[in-house]
Design an enzyme around this catalytic site. Structure first.
Site, PDB file in Angstrom:
ATOM      1  N   GLN A   1       1.196   6.434  -6.645  1.00  0.00           N
ATOM      2  CA  GLN A   1      -0.068   7.055  -6.256  1.00  0.00           C
ATOM      3  C   GLN A   1       0.031   8.564  -6.497  1.00  0.00           C
ATOM      4  OE1 GLN A   1      -1.239   7.529  -2.084  1.00  0.00           O
ATOM      5  NE2 GLN A   1      -3.216   6.606  -2.551  1.00  0.00           N
TER       6      GLN A   1
ATOM      7  N   ARG B   1       1.231  -1.434   7.246  1.00  0.00           N
ATOM      8  CA  ARG B   1       2.153  -1.482   8.386  1.00  0.00           C
ATOM      9  C   ARG B   1       2.806  -2.835   8.578  1.00  0.00           C
ATOM     10  NH1 ARG B   1      -2.479   0.900  11.940  1.00  0.00           N
ATOM     11  NH2 ARG B   1      -3.511  -0.409  10.397  1.00  0.00           N
TER      12      ARG B   1
ATOM     13  N   CYS C   1       3.492   7.168   2.821  1.00  0.00           N
ATOM     14  CA  CYS C   1       4.324   8.375   2.869  1.00  0.00           C
ATOM     15  C   CYS C   1       5.481   8.181   3.830  1.00  0.00           C
ATOM     16  CB  CYS C   1       3.497   9.554   3.375  1.00  0.00           C
ATOM     17  SG  CYS C   1       2.395  10.231   2.147  1.00  0.00           S
TER      18      CYS C   1
ATOM     19  N   SER D   1       0.839  -1.209   0.000  1.00  0.00           N
ATOM     20  CA  SER D   1       0.000   0.000   0.000  1.00  0.00           C
ATOM     21  C   SER D   1       0.873   1.258   0.000  1.00  0.00           C
ATOM     22  CB  SER D   1      -0.843  -0.050   1.292  1.00  0.00           C
ATOM     23  OG  SER D   1      -2.055   0.604   1.124  1.00  0.00           O
TER      24      SER D   1
ATOM     25  N   TYR E   1      -8.254  14.231   1.371  1.00  0.00           N
ATOM     26  CA  TYR E   1      -7.426  15.087   0.514  1.00  0.00           C
ATOM     27  C   TYR E   1      -8.316  15.667  -0.591  1.00  0.00           C
ATOM     28  CZ  TYR E   1      -3.801  13.060   3.347  1.00  0.00           C
ATOM     29  OH  TYR E   1      -3.055  12.669   4.432  1.00  0.00           O
TER      30      TYR E   1
END
Ligand SMILES: Cc1cc2nc3c(=O)[nH]c(=O)nc-3n(C[C@H](O)[C@H](O)[C@H](O)COP(=O)(O)O)c2cc1C
Length: 386
Positions: free
Chosen positions: A102, A335, A28, A25, A189
């Site tokens: 992305q 994660r 950032c 995934s 966003y």
């Protein structure tokens, strides 16, 4: 295991063949300089490709400088930014992974601190590092949270510029050999702030009923699809639900997914929440194993589009169950992959696939086979001595 689990079976998307259905995934790292990747990005991304994932996404890359979340965000708003990412892309592909980028614009959630600096509006503590706030724009002049910057409402000409910026970014991604682009339409966003009635108060063609609120997302999708080669897949990440009373809900997501499909989006990546500053959304409060999988399942069924499930998917058995039950087509890991960048090959071993370490890079596999044999002998000898 005689039959390969779905998780480790190849998957075809347009002309792209993924070696398996494990997707890393977007994550950032807040470690870029003026949008340029650093050695950190190379090392961070390289591990996932070496670790056997089928598709590795870079973190959100800003399509415009002002669309960064923090000063440390990755950017793709010029050709030189894209070229700086090329070595990472090439290396990941050399390891057999497909590579996704992305594409993002932070909207009213731009100009904030890195998580470890506070995750809130930039202040004097950031100014010490030379990191000052910049003006932010959004769907409507409403800040994302108390004390956050007041966004300027975007004029139609600003929206057009953003749409063009997404398309240019896709073109750049193609030029450096990227296999997949994903439009970031989630987490509050810019794109999602247009979608949600909680953040879009406009009265022009881009606000009001759901059709109008979807306009911006659909314009971006159409422009990106036109700029992105026909043979390459396009993903769109959504916040399946806002998690707030009166907010965007799953029925809205199904409607959006149908429209996205008609525009040539291949996969809806089903996340949720984020359309507020800090603080729990309803879905945050209910974060159990696979808490967003029901969204991927419903959208897949009701909009008849491929979906990617993400969020608290912890091991191969859980991932396989999701795929076997037809609840999603791809499994994204966040994660867990930070904790174990070799998640894919480790899960494959645990599931009885890859007894000979063929899924590993050969530089490791040759040794690991001998390590396994050596350990087996050692354990036998230790048992005998007991
Ligand atoms: C360090 C970190 C950075 C993230 N950055 C992004 C991002 O750039 N774009 C995005 O859509 N989601 C981002 N996310 C969300 C993840 O992509 C993922 O949806 C989320 O972590 C849930 O999956 P998990 O439970 O497997 O971690 C980030 C998550 C983490 C932990």
């Amino acid at each position: 295991m005689s039959q390969l689990p779905l998780l480790f079976s190849p998957f075809e998307l347009r002309a792209l063949r993924l070696r398996n259905r494990v997707v890393i995934s977007p994550m950032c790292q807040y470690s870029a300089h003026d949008g340029y990747p650093t050695d950190w990005h190379f090392a961070h991304l390289a591990k996932f490709a070496m670790g056997g994932a089928g598709l590795v996404f870079t973190e959100a890359a800003a399509v415009l400088r002002a669309g960064r979340i923090t000063h440390g965000d990755l950017g793709i708003w010029t050709d030189t930014h894209a070229r700086a990412l090329q070595p990472s892309v090439a290396f990941m592909k050399s390891q057999g992974a497909a590579v996704g980028v992305q594409l993002a614009h932070a909207g009213r959630k731009a100009s904030i601190q890195r998580p470890w600096h506070g995750n809130g509006p930039l202040d004097e503590t950031d100014a010490v590092r030379g990191e000052y706030p910049w003006p932010v724009t959004g769907a409507s002049p409403e800040p994302a949270g108390e004390g956050w910057l007041l966004p300027a409402e975007m004029a139609v000409s600003d929206i057009t510029k953003v749409v063009e910026a997404f398309a240019s970014a896709a073109r750049r991604a193609n030029e450096i050999g990227v296999d997949v682009v994903e439009i970031h339409g989630a987490h509050g966003y810019l794109i999602q702030s247009f979608l949600s009635p909680l953040s879009n108060r406009r009265t022009d063609a881009y606000g009001g009923d759901i059709k109008a609120r979807m306009c911006m997302a659909l314009e971006v999708s159409e422009a990106v699809r036109a700029a992105w080669p026909r043979e390459k897949p396009l993903f769109f990440r959504i916040s399946s639900v806002d998690g707030f009373e009166g907010g965007w809900d799953i029925a809205d997501s199904v409607m959006l997914a149908r429209e996205l499909k008609s525009l040539g989006v291949d996969v809806v990546d089903c996340s949720s929440g984020g359309n507020a500053a800090k603080g729990a959304t309803a879905s945050n409060a209910l974060r159990g194993r696979g808490f967003q999988v029901p969204f991927a399942e419903q959208i897949r069924k009701d909009a008849d589009i491929m979906t990617q499930a993400v969020g608290m998917i912890l091991d191969g058995a859980q991932a396989e169950e999701i795929l076997q039950a037809g609840r999603a087509d791809l499994i994204a890991i966040g994660r867990e992959a930070l904790y174990d960048p070799f998640w894919a090959v480790h899960q494959a071993r645990d599931m009885g696939v890859d007894a000979g370490f063929e899924m590993w890079p050969e530089q490791y596999g040759w040794w690991l086979k001998r390590r396994a044999a050596g350990r087996h002998q050692l354990e036998k000898a230790e048992r005998a001595a007991e």
